[in-house]
Design a protein around this motif. Structure first.
Motif, PDB file in Angstrom:
ATOM      1  N   SER A 112      36.185  27.573  40.190  1.00  0.00           N
ATOM      2  CA  SER A 112      37.031  28.762  40.249  1.00  0.00           C
ATOM      3  C   SER A 112      36.680  29.583  41.488  1.00  0.00           C
ATOM      4  O   SER A 112      35.601  29.442  42.060  1.00  0.00           O
ATOM      5  CB  SER A 112      36.828  29.607  38.994  1.00  0.00           C
ATOM      6  OG  SER A 112      35.535  30.205  39.019  1.00  0.00           O
ATOM      7  N   GLY A 129      35.952  32.694  41.675  1.00  0.00           N
ATOM      8  CA  GLY A 129      34.775  33.525  41.397  1.00  0.00           C
ATOM      9  C   GLY A 129      33.473  32.748  41.529  1.00  0.00           C
ATOM     10  O   GLY A 129      32.493  33.249  42.074  1.00  0.00           O
ATOM     11  N   GLU A 138      36.516  36.090  35.095  1.00  0.00           N
ATOM     12  CA  GLU A 138      37.780  35.940  35.829  1.00  0.00           C
ATOM     13  C   GLU A 138      38.943  35.862  34.860  1.00  0.00           C
ATOM     14  O   GLU A 138      38.835  35.236  33.811  1.00  0.00           O
ATOM     15  CB  GLU A 138      37.774  34.640  36.639  1.00  0.00           C
ATOM     16  CG  GLU A 138      36.691  34.557  37.656  1.00  0.00           C
ATOM     17  CD  GLU A 138      36.719  33.245  38.406  1.00  0.00           C
ATOM     18  OE1 GLU A 138      37.728  32.981  39.083  1.00  0.00           O
ATOM     19  OE2 GLU A 138      35.735  32.496  38.298  1.00  0.00           O
ATOM     20  N   VAL A 157      38.561  39.139  39.449  1.00  0.00           N
ATOM     21  CA  VAL A 157      37.195  38.630  39.293  1.00  0.00           C
ATOM     22  C   VAL A 157      36.273  39.833  39.254  1.00  0.00           C
ATOM     23  O   VAL A 157      36.386  40.743  40.089  1.00  0.00           O
ATOM     24  CB  VAL A 157      36.785  37.707  40.473  1.00  0.00           C
ATOM     25  CG1 VAL A 157      35.352  37.239  40.314  1.00  0.00           C
ATOM     26  CG2 VAL A 157      37.740  36.530  40.615  1.00  0.00           C
TER      27      VAL A 157
END
Length: 150
Positions: free
Chosen positions: A13, A15, A82, A87
């Motif tokens: 991801s 984040g 997230e 985030v």
């Protein structure tokens, strides 16, 4: 493959990629800056208690100055959450400037994303508390003032 190609092809991801890139940036400094910046939109809006900049070039320069001013620099991203283009990441940073005492700051970064890039970042941390903790005796005075104010 360029750093930006790597950033967009990584299955993690955004984040998670940001967290790894930030920790790498603090460890490796200037050589890691291009990969870190590849996560950001060219029109990034960045703000923290000390700075406000617009655009990836200004954000890059802010990071270069910050990295150059540190004799020691560490960050640990503790938690990342997230959802729907947002985030939130909590972190703990140790920053020892070239001159002066080492500061330890705990903070949170709030990132807004669009199309796989960070378009807005707002960092929240208590700079006064970090400075107070670095000066013997000042942290207890700082806590006493805060407790009376709340």
């Amino acid at each position: 493959m360029s750093p930006s190609d790597t950033a967009t092809k990584d299955p993690a991801s955004l984040g998670q990629r940001w967290s790894r890139a930030l920790e790498t940036l603090f460890r490796e400094r200037e050589p890691a800056l291009p990969a870190f910046l590849s996560l950001y939109d060219e029109h990034i809006q960045f703000q923290d208690p000390l700075h406000r900049v617009s655009g990836v070039a200004a954000y890059a320069e802010l990071n270069r100055r910050f990295l150059a001013r540190a004799r020691r620099l560490e960050i640990s991203v503790e938690d990342v959450a997230e959802q729907d283009g947002l985030v939130f990441a909590s972190w703990r940073m140790c920053f020892a400037p070239r001159i002066g005492p080492e500061l330890t700051l705990e903070g949170v970064s709030h990132l807004r994303t669009r199309e796989g890039r960070i378009v807005h970042q707002r960092d929240h941390f208590d700079i006064a508390g970090g400075v107070a903790s670095a000066v013997p005796g000042l942290s207890s005075l700082y806590r006493a003032v805060l407790s009376r104010a709340t």
